[in-house]
Design a protein around this motif. Structure first.
Motif, PDB file in Angstrom:
ATOM      1  N   LYS A  87      42.065  -8.867   2.793  1.00 41.26           N
ATOM      2  CA  LYS A  87      43.235  -8.343   3.507  1.00 41.26           C
ATOM      3  C   LYS A  87      43.360  -9.069   4.844  1.00 41.26           C
ATOM      4  O   LYS A  87      43.065  -8.529   5.912  1.00 41.26           O
ATOM      5  CB  LYS A  87      43.081  -6.835   3.744  1.00 41.26           C
ATOM      6  N   ASN A  88      43.829 -10.319   4.812  1.00 42.00           N
ATOM      7  CA  ASN A  88      43.761 -11.146   6.014  1.00 42.00           C
ATOM      8  C   ASN A  88      45.073 -11.851   6.348  1.00 42.00           C
ATOM      9  O   ASN A  88      45.069 -12.935   6.934  1.00 42.00           O
ATOM     10  CB  ASN A  88      42.646 -12.188   5.862  1.00 42.00           C
ATOM     11  N   ARG A  89      46.205 -11.224   6.016  1.00 50.31           N
ATOM     12  CA  ARG A  89      47.505 -11.854   6.285  1.00 50.31           C
ATOM     13  C   ARG A  89      48.188 -11.239   7.497  1.00 50.31           C
ATOM     14  O   ARG A  89      48.134 -10.022   7.705  1.00 50.31           O
ATOM     15  CB  ARG A  89      48.430 -11.714   5.077  1.00 50.31           C
ATOM     16  N   ILE A  90      48.850 -12.084   8.270  1.00 47.02           N
ATOM     17  CA  ILE A  90      49.779 -11.607   9.286  1.00 47.02           C
ATOM     18  C   ILE A  90      51.122 -11.406   8.594  1.00 47.02           C
ATOM     19  O   ILE A  90      51.674 -12.327   7.992  1.00 47.02           O
ATOM     20  CB  ILE A  90      49.890 -12.602  10.449  1.00 47.02           C
ATOM     21  N   LEU A  91      51.647 -10.196   8.662  1.00 50.92           N
ATOM     22  CA  LEU A  91      52.825  -9.830   7.878  1.00 50.92           C
ATOM     23  C   LEU A  91      54.134 -10.068   8.629  1.00 50.92           C
ATOM     24  O   LEU A  91      55.143 -10.445   8.021  1.00 50.92           O
ATOM     25  CB  LEU A  91      52.728  -8.359   7.469  1.00 50.92           C
TER      26      LEU A  91
END
Length: 506
Positions: A87-91
């Motif tokens: 879970k490592n995304r910038i949204l």
């Protein structure tokens, strides 16, 4: 997108001992390395399947990010930890408002790299950029500017939380507010944080105008501290814990503000040095640290006046040394952080430093800061108005534990508190005295989530307090002493920085 250096970092932290996937025994340690025991791990997908179907067993889960917690609040050896690294995304990021939305395991370094070119920076950063977003929230981390910005939780706008009843909650201050408050500083016990929206602050540059003021004794530091906070965004002090005689209490007051003109592009998080394997003995022993402290004092105290410095060296000086925690030797390190009322600081800080010297222990990182009156929105949060002292020691077994218990007593007796997020051994009654409202968090704890820390403190309090009058009395006395400090806390976080407002020196 996860960067190459972060993959290398994670590979060094998490070493598999089994080739299996979802249910394998993996070494997911705390950063203190005091207990090398392996933990069972679950993939995020497997854990989410259990949670969404309501089949997760009591105490079976705990989210695990980047393993930067010093103590056992990130461990769950009777259950499993959930590997959150995917879970490592910038949204999303809105440069008009400074609001960023990102998944749980985005590192603060990733956020800085993403937003700095647009003139933004996290309002609060701890001493390492290698913490995850969810970790910063769950531990309600603080930085060198608590007197102005409060804790990290003060800047969280919304959370997405998955709980064991299969529901995904969107939490805000004015919607699901009690669960929102319990999750901030809740040590991951209310469920899995999936993502969060955080308000950043606008800055003119990443670079820091640093000022260094030597002080010859602690009374001189206390005379300077409040004015330094009033005049600067950031303020922190280093003190020579080993100095005695006429040098006792000497140190350096370091202040900083974002430079009006400077770089906006984040530099790569390079690891210039590294400790490739565990040391057979602690290299951070008393003779070495006496030499180090003298050299640091002499070198840093010559840098008088304002000078520009890179943000990484100012905020994250140890991040350039990979696996520096291995320097403490095969038994790891204990960190002790305490906070105590302003009126008690002039006698408490010398007492804590003297106790360590008398026990023959040397602290490598001896940091003194002044907390302001901005209270966290969290149900339980460590920072509060007063002064905080951080010490760390190589683990020398029973002698070190005895010293830490003495430091606990000194702290609680003056109405202070010990930081649970950095702890691996405090007694249940010390926790209760430090956080009299701990039952509020237990009320909101998701039954499927538990940590080693919560088992040995809150769960013991829950089972023993009713039947052990002596324990109950110790908790009552400690709670009374800490309540006087709690009553002096100001209510409410500072609001978000207004759009277009730049944070700079004054």
């Amino acid at each position: 997108m996860i960067s190459h250096w972060r993959k290398q970092l994670l590979a060094g932290i998490c070493t598999a001992t089994s080739g299996r996937g979802d249910d394998s025994a993996i070494s997911y340690p705390s950063f203190g390395l005091t207990d090398p025991a392996s933990q069972k791990t679950l993939s995020l997908e497997a854990a989410m399947a259990l949670l969404k179907t309501g089949t997760a067993q009591p105490g079976s889960l705990l989210g695990y990010g980047n393993g930067r917690s010093y103590g056992d609040s990130c461990l769950n050896r009777q259950g499993a930890v959930v590997d959150m690294r995917s879970k490592n995304r910038i949204l999303a990021f809105d440069p008009a408002t400074g609001l960023i939305e990102a998944e749980a395991s985005v590192l603060l370094s990733d956020i800085i790299a993403h937003v700095a070119p647009r003139g933004f920076f996290p309002a609060v950063v701890p001493g390492t950029q290698f913490v995850t977003l969810a970790g910063a929230i769950a531990n309600d981390v603080h930085g060198k500017n608590h007197h102005r910005r409060g804790t990290f939780g003060c800047h969280v706008e919304a959370l997405m939380l998955l709980t064991s009843d299969g529901r995904t909650h969107r939490l805000k201050r004015d919607s699901n507010s009690r669960l929102f408050a319990a999750t901030i500083g809740g040590m991951g016990l209310t469920g899995l944080i999936l993502s969060a929206s955080v308000r950043l602050m606008r800055v003119p540059s990443l670079e820091i105008e640093e000022g260094v003021t030597p002080f010859r004794g602690l009374n001189e530091y206390f005379d300077l501290a409040e004015a330094a906070d009033d005049a600067n965004e950031y303020a922190v002090a280093w003190t020579d814990q080993l100095a005695t005689g006429r040098r006792e209490g000497r140190g350096l007051l370091i202040t900083g503000n974002h430079a009006e003109f400077g770089a906006r592009k984040a530099s790569a998080a390079r690891r210039w040095l590294g400790v490739p394997f565990g040391m057979p003995v602690s290299l951070l022993n008393r003779p070495f640290l006496k030499l180090f402290n003298s050299a640091y004092w002499c070198t840093k105290s010559k840098a008088l006046g304002k000078h520009k410095t890179a943000y990484q060296g100012f905020f994250f000086p140890l991040d350039g040394v990979a696996d520096w925690n291995r320097l403490y030797g095969p038994k790891g390190l204990y960190q002790h952080q305490s906070v105590f009322p302003n009126g008690e600081a002039r006698k408490t800080v010398p007492a804590l430093l003297a106790a360590a010297r008398e026990a023959g222990h040397a602290s490598f990182l001896t940091v003194l800061k002044r907390f302001g009156g901005v209270a966290s929105p969290g149900l339980i949060s460590f920072p509060r108005s007063g002064y905080t002292l951080t010490l760390d020691f190589p683990n020398r077994g029973a002698d070190t534990l005895a010293l830490l218990e003495r430091l606990d007593r000194i702290t609680v007796e003056v109405g202070g508190a010990v930081n649970p997020y950095k702890d691996a051994r405090m007694a249940p009654e010390v926790f209760a005295a430090s956080f009299p409202t701990w039952r509020d968090l237990e009320t909101h704890r998701d039954p499927a989530f538990l940590s080693d820390f919560w088992r040995r403190t809150a769960m013991r309090l829950s089972t023993e307090a009713g039947g052990d009058s002596r324990l109950s009395e110790r908790i009552r006395v400690g709670t009374q002493s800490v309540n006087s400090l709690k009553l002096n806390r100001f209510v409410g976080c500072s609001g978000p920085v207004e759009e277009g407002t730049a944070v700079s020196g004054t």
